[in-house]
Design an enzyme around this catalytic site. Structure first.
Site, PDB file in Angstrom:
ATOM      1  N   ASP A 338       0.846  -1.191   0.000  1.00  0.00           N
ATOM      2  CA  ASP A 338       0.000   0.000   0.000  1.00  0.00           C
ATOM      3  C   ASP A 338       0.887   1.249   0.000  1.00  0.00           C
ATOM      4  O   ASP A 338       1.877   1.314   0.741  1.00  0.00           O
ATOM      5  CB  ASP A 338      -0.887  -0.028   1.244  1.00  0.00           C
ATOM      6  CG  ASP A 338      -1.863   1.125   1.303  1.00  0.00           C
ATOM      7  OD1 ASP A 338      -2.718   1.211   0.413  1.00  0.00           O
ATOM      8  OD2 ASP A 338      -1.753   1.935   2.239  1.00  0.00           O
ATOM      9  N   GLU A 368       1.589   0.167  -4.994  1.00  0.00           N
ATOM     10  CA  GLU A 368       1.132   1.447  -5.534  1.00  0.00           C
ATOM     11  C   GLU A 368       2.314   2.429  -5.598  1.00  0.00           C
ATOM     12  O   GLU A 368       2.843   2.806  -4.544  1.00  0.00           O
ATOM     13  CB  GLU A 368       0.056   2.048  -4.628  1.00  0.00           C
ATOM     14  CG  GLU A 368      -1.208   1.238  -4.532  1.00  0.00           C
ATOM     15  CD  GLU A 368      -2.181   1.857  -3.524  1.00  0.00           C
ATOM     16  OE1 GLU A 368      -3.341   2.087  -3.900  1.00  0.00           O
ATOM     17  OE2 GLU A 368      -1.779   2.114  -2.374  1.00  0.00           O
TER      18      GLU A 368
END
Length: 794
Positions: A338, A368
């Protein structure tokens, strides 16, 4: 106070509670503490109405010894399995507090206390024989992003363990029409990896909600709120009060998925914690674990108030230790990071190289490549920083090109916007000319848990919100009040989709077009759970706490939209069966992938010369983003084309065989064809060009052809007894016009100043053309030299 030498020397020390039957060793890093004591408890403590234990004074205290590195140690020489523990810390200013061990591998309900457990007792039958399903290379993966609770919580799942890890162990489930659901559905779909939203212990769900009454918890969250990083979340366990149950049941889930050939990816959140002061680190090492801005304040690149300082040695150690623990103890097969840009690239590189080398070479890593806000971190893991490092990043360039913006009406290629052809081509080539060195570095996707999901995005992009009755929610509640379950029941997200012709509806075709592009692209494809069932979230673009009414997967959609599921299943089967779609290196793509067309909302490419040793020598993929049919020329070949994907069906079996040199592709659809080198085209048209020169000098003159559908390029003239020369070629059945230039050698001279075209009348199988040389016959003049088409003389 801490020194860098101190930190460097203790990064190799094993921290946490190391259990043995004869005794457990405890080690914790608390460099600035004046005293640290181990507190042991027989029970989990007294819970208040919020599900928390706030009084930890009742423990039996054991003194811990500090070494020069700031590590405090104690050994308790008896069997502590099932015992709870905390650390009591006294700071220099005399303040005493209790902290859960950041390295705890088991906890009480809601993570209030650590627990000592014999992990061997958590292993389900067959765990020691568990093996990871085979994964030869990252591009062989087909990822499926899924929330544990969403998977089974709806009543139409028919599952016994709704909302729990154990729901993934329930096989043999069918709907009223015999369609697979649950675990069998995942296996039938063909995905290789289930990517689980956070399953570590997170803060924002009270695990005891409903526990006393035996009812299901009403609380919901995606789980991006870390509390205890090395412990499974208890709300997904059948008994959150027993520390070992959640461990065993997560292992049972992983074992069941592995048995079906499905690997497990864990969504990890090492960029921030839910809170700081009462979080997992601050009480033990105040001020160390969190990144600060230039003013000494907590930086907020996560957007939720804090960032972990991953560049610091003991933070880096913690992350690597944690990941290794999950990979080894739980057989986790990969990790999704994340807000990975908040993790420094040095840490990411070390994670990948060390875990691949020391745990398993086939572990998958991706994340990400962005932040949630501004960060002082200079070495951010953004797009481009992954080049050659063995991990992948989410491809938001491709995502935007396919669907448009995330939450608004802005369209992309699949949702109706022209001019995106170039960006689609770039993404389908694995973004190797954008930010990726190799295709294994890009995760291709359209939507995930964040933002509007695919179905809702299509509705919004086409102004159908009101017609579909999409909802307006904020933090899980209706903006105008009311019951969310009633509101979702009244919504009509599938308005105007005829049950008897599901595949004819434009929104359905757009959804298949969007994810079809993903599955037919080089790189690593990722699907959002339920896309294959046209899942809706009723217009909620941020459903992180919106509950089951919005988030639950409706398994009843499978029988309603079975052709959609079958199409996804077919595309995945095609990808898995043909390595040409899964090339590993940029050099392979540059050698074997050729763009045929990229204009007028049409993308066409071909994969040549048995790419990646594929059994099919030549494959053509066509994507039509127009709402109407478009005719697309196919590469010339004397062999037939077998169609394996059209607008209604997908897979590896031949749907239709084609002898023509062009194909009509329906609007909003995909087409995949391959050259069948065992079958010559039937119904070929024989075309003869008769060419006459006064000087009788025919050496080197040839006809340069295109659009034959059989064999384009140069055809030499041969002189006949009549003093004329002739060239014979073949055109595919149905060909209407062939382009031609008569030239000397390689363009040393040519007949006429313009391209010529041979018009072929319908139903003709033989055509003869006569061409006198304009250069030798002055009477012909400029008009003859530049004529638009040949004369048919037979």
């Amino acid at each position: 106070m801490m020194t860098m030498d101190m930190i460097k020397s203790c990064t190799s020390v094993k921290l946490g509670a190391t259990y043995r039957r004869e005794g457990t060793a405890f080690q914790v890093w608390a460099p600035d503490a004046v005293h640290v004591k181990l507190a042991l408890y027989e029970g989990p403590g007294e819970y208040n109405e919020q599900g928390l234990v706030t009084d930890h004074e009742s423990g039996i205290l054991y003194s811990m010894e500090r070494n020069g590195d700031g590590i405090w140690s104690a050994v308790v020489n008896r069997d502590l399995h099932g015992t709870y523990y905390m650390y009591q810390i006294e700071s220099a200013d005399g303040v005493v507090c209790y902290a859960v061990d950041p390295y705890a591998t088991a906890v009480s309900a809601n993570g209030c206390r650590g627990a000592v457990v014999d992990l061997a007792k958590s292993n389900p039958p067959g765990w020691e024989q568990d093996v990871r399903p085979t994964l030869l290379k990252p591009t062989d993966a087909v990822l499926y992003e899924l929330h544990v609770r969403d998977f089974s919580i709806h009543t139409d799942s028919g599952m016994k363990y709704r909302g729990k890890y154990k729901a993934f162990t329930e096989g043999g489930l069918r709907d009223s029409e015999g369609n697979t659901i649950g675990l069998d559905h995942l296996q039938e779909l063909g995905v290789t990896h289930v990517h689980l939203l956070p399953v570590f212990d997170f803060r924002t769900v009270n695990e005891l909600d409903g526990y006393a009454t035996g009812s299901l918890s009403r609380e919901y969250n995606w789980g991006y709120d870390p509390q205890n990083y090395n412990v499974p979340e208890g709300s997904y366990a059948t008994d959150p009060m027993d520390p070992i149950v959640r461990i065993r049941e997560l292992k049972e889930m992983i074992l069941a998925l592995h048995a079906r050939g499905i690997r497990v990816v864990m969504d990890v959140v090492y960029n921030h914690t839910y809170t700081v002061d009462d979080g997992p680190f601050e009480r033990l090492a105040p001020g160390y674990f969190y990144r600060k801005d230039g003013y000494g304040n907590l930086s907020n690149g996560s957007g939720v108030g804090n960032e972990l300082a991953t560049e610091k040695p003991m933070v880096r150690k913690y992350i690597k230790d944690s990941l290794r623990y999950w990979a080894e103890e739980y057989h986790i097969d990969g990790f999704r990071f994340d807000l990975m840009a908040l993790i420094d690239t040095t840490t990411m590189k070390e994670i990948v190289s060390e875990l691949r080398r020391e745990v398993d070479h086939s572990l998958l890593f991706y994340g990400e490549p962005w932040t949630g806000g501004l960060s002082p971190l200079t070495e951010q893991t953004v797009k481009g920083s992954q080049k050659g490092q063995g991990f992948a990043v989410f491809n938001d360039h491709f995502r935007q090109a396919i669907k448009g913006d995330n939450d608004g009406r802005g369209p992309g290629f699949a949702t109706g916007e022209p001019w995106y052809e170039g960006a689609i081509v770039e993404g389908m080539m694995g973004s190797i000319h954008d930010f990726a060195l190799h295709p294994e570095e890009t995760v291709n996707y359209v939507t995930v848990h964040d933002n509007l999901n695919l179905w809702d995005k299509i509705l919004v992009a086409h102004g159908m919100e009101e017609q579909a009755g999409l909802l307006r929610l904020m933090d899980g509640r209706l903006v105008n009040g009311g019951d969310v379950w009633q509101a979702t029941a009244a919504s009509k997200p599938y308005v105007n989709i005829p049950d008897e012709a599901v595949m004819s509806a434009a929104p359905v075709r757009r959804s298949l077009l969007a994810n079809g592009i993903v599955l037919l692209s080089q790189g690593i494809p990722l699907l959002h759970a339920g896309d294959e069932l046209l899942r809706t979230k009723f217009g909620d673009h941020n459903s992180y706490r919106s509950g089951d009414a919005v988030n639950a997967i409706r398994w009843s959609n499978k029988k309603r939209f079975k052709p959609v599921f079958d199409y996804y299943k077919g595309l995945i089967a095609l990808r898995k069966a043909h390595p040409a779609f899964r090339m590993a290196a940029r050099e392979e793509i540059e050698k074997h992938m050729e763009v045929l067309r990229s204009s007028d909302r049409i993308i066409a490419y071909r994969l040549t010369h048995h790419a990646a040793q594929d059994s099919w020598g030549q494959i053509v993929v066509i994507v039509n983003g127009n709402e109407h049919e478009m005719t697309v020329d196919l590469p010339p070949t004397p062999y037939r084309w077998n169609i394996v994907v059209n607008d209604c069906q997908a897979g590896t079996d031949t749907i239709e065989t084609l002898d023509q040199g062009a194909i009509a592709v329906p609007g909003l659809s995909l087409m995949v064809l391959y050259e069948d080198q065992t079958q010559k085209k039937q119904g070929l048209i024989t075309v003869e060009i008769e060419y006459e020169r006064r000087d009788q000098a025919y050496d080197g003159w040839n006809a340069w052809l295109w659009g034959t559908g059989v064999q384009d390029g140069s055809v030499p003239f041969s002189k006949a007894d009549s003093g004329k020369a002739r060239a014979v070629f073949y055109a595919a059945s149905g060909t209407k016009r062939v382009g031609c230039i008569v030239r000397l050698n390689d363009w040393e001279d040519r007949e006429g100043e313009k391209d010529w075209f041979i018009d072929i009348p319908p139903d003709e199988t033989e055509v003869r053309i006569s061409l006198p040389s304009a250069k030798e016959d002055g009477s012909a003049g400029q008009e003859q030299r530049d004529m638009a088409s040949f004369r048919i003389v037979s």
